[in-house]
Design an enzyme around this catalytic site. Structure first.
Site, PDB file in Angstrom:
ATOM      1  N   CYS A  72       0.823  -1.211   0.000  1.00 39.03           N
ATOM      2  CA  CYS A  72       0.000   0.000   0.000  1.00 39.03           C
ATOM      3  C   CYS A  72       0.860   1.264   0.000  1.00 39.03           C
ATOM      4  CB  CYS A  72      -0.974   0.030   1.172  1.00 39.03           C
ATOM      5  SG  CYS A  72      -2.257   1.283   0.913  1.00 39.03           S
ATOM      6  N   CYS A 122      -6.069   2.084  -4.186  1.00 36.27           N
ATOM      7  CA  CYS A 122      -5.534   2.720  -2.989  1.00 36.27           C
ATOM      8  C   CYS A 122      -6.481   3.831  -2.569  1.00 36.27           C
ATOM      9  CB  CYS A 122      -4.145   3.294  -3.266  1.00 36.27           C
ATOM     10  SG  CYS A 122      -3.386   4.030  -1.797  1.00 36.27           S
TER      11      CYS A 122
END
Length: 403
Positions: A154, A332
């Site tokens: 991430c 994201c």
């Protein structure tokens, strides 16, 4: 941050003398399973760490044998796995989902520096609440946030906590006494230009200081100092004093994969990017952060990969050629405040692949609630039960079949 760091191995065992037999096996699962993407909000005080946790037994699929041992070695030549308690397990097909490795120790002064106040990290259950304490206790000075010079899970998370901290300091009347600094090893703020442009606008509006190509190499926690190297001028360092420091650790491939014939030159699981099948061993498959798939390592990527992998394996079991291709979809949710998110979605080519028929590069309150409330529900009750394979089908509906 993706869920694959729960580090599981799935294999089907068709019997072998001196091995565990009968059925589907899961190995190397800790007693507690965490939904790690919510740790961004835990570090900012919007969620509790307890809300991210479930007993692993409660999420174990029916009909699966949970082997409570760590994987010690994978031998794809013999189709066997050895565990740390000496057992050998044979497999006909192997799915590797071992996640990646955090390396706090590669920063001088860590992890022992976390024993001091003012420093935390949202990338570990042991350190995420330290982030929130450092933010709550902030008085005046530098709030410093880092991004390492390695692949990470991430890649948006290191800056999400910056935006949330800025919002918290404004809410509590401390922002005028703070310098909010984001030191990233990358040459860009975010890898996809459409979303990066929006983020740069936010950075300018909120007076956030962004320093590109700066890599954290040392933490002097007793002095509240962080040392960064200029990656464009090796050997040149800058010392930042801090009142708050959030560390995103260097990360690397799982050591079990790296030490086996299954890894590529860098140690990541070497997969065909379309079908998630190992390039050399056709009965080995992979998913998540442990792989060398050229896309961002996120939970959203794992969901999309799971749908492809399920189809691939079912076709192979029927002696048919796989017919579903993974396009690199990843997502994201860039949390920019306690009520807004920019939902970045893109593919292998770095092209936006958005689910909703709106401009997702704009901050959205609805997307915040999706991140904070809907996505955890999809994870626990959808992905872990094999009922959620990403938003692909819904994207086609919302775009009238055009995407």
């Amino acid at each position: 941050s993706g869920p694959s760091n729960s580090a599981c191995e799935i294999k089907k065992d068709y019997g072998r003398s001196n091995s565990i037999t009968n059925g589907l096996h899961l190995l190397f699962l800790p007693q507690t399973h965490y939904y790690q993407p919510i740790w961004t909000l835990v570090g900012a005080g919007a969620k509790t760490s307890a809300s991210s946790a479930r007993h692993t037994a409660s999420v174990m699929p029916a009909g699966v044998k949970w082997v409570k041992s760590k994987v010690q070695e994978i031998n794809p030549e013999n189709n066997t796995i050895r565990t740390d308690d000496g057992k050998e397990i044979s497999y006909e097909y192997l799915i590797i989902a071992l996640g990646l490795q955090l390396h706090f120790e590669k920063i001088k002064g860590l992890p022992e520096g976390f024993e001091h106040p003012k420093i935390g990290s949202n990338y570990s259950i042991q350190t995420v609440e330290k982030t929130w304490k450092a933010l709550k206790d902030f008085k005046a000075g530098n709030a410093v946030f880092t991004f390492p010079n390695t692949p990470v899970k991430c890649a948006g998370a290191p800056q999400k906590i910056m935006y949330l901290s800025d919002a918290y300091l404004r809410k509590t009347g401390k922002r005028n006494e703070a310098r909010v600094i984001y030191n990233t090893s990358l040459p860009v703020l975010f890898g996809i230009k459409k979303y990066a442009d929006s983020l740069w606008d936010i950075v300018k509006q909120r007076d956030l200081q962004i320093n590109l190509r700066q890599n954290l190499i040392e933490v002097r926690a007793d002095k509240q100092e962080a040392v960064f190297e200029n990656l464009d001028k090796p050997g040149e360092t800058t010392v930042f004093e801090y009142e708050m420091l959030h560390v995103t650790p260097p990360m690397g491939p799982n050591l079990i994969v790296k030490s086996s014939p299954l890894g590529d030159e860098a140690g990541w699981l070497d997969l065909d990017k379309d079908y998630l099948q190992h390039k050399k061993y056709p009965n080995v498959f992979g998913i998540g952060d442990c792989t060398n798939l050229p896309t961002a390592k996120t939970g959203a990527a794992v969901a999309a990969q799971s749908a492809v992998l399920s189809r691939t394996i079912s076709m192979i079991l029927k002696n048919q050629k796989p017919d579903k291709i993974y396009d690199g979809y990843t997502s994201c949710p860039l949390v920019t405040s306690y009520k807004s998110v920019i939902l970045a979605e893109f593919d292998y080519n770095g092209q936006p692949l958005e689910t909703f028929p709106i401009n997702q590069a704009k901050e959205s309150r609805i997307m915040y609630h999706m991140k904070a409330d809907v996505m955890p529900h999809l994870y626990w009750h959808g992905l872990l039960r094999g009922l959620w394979g990403g938003p692909g089908p819904y994207r086609k509906l919302m775009h009238l079949g055009m995407k």
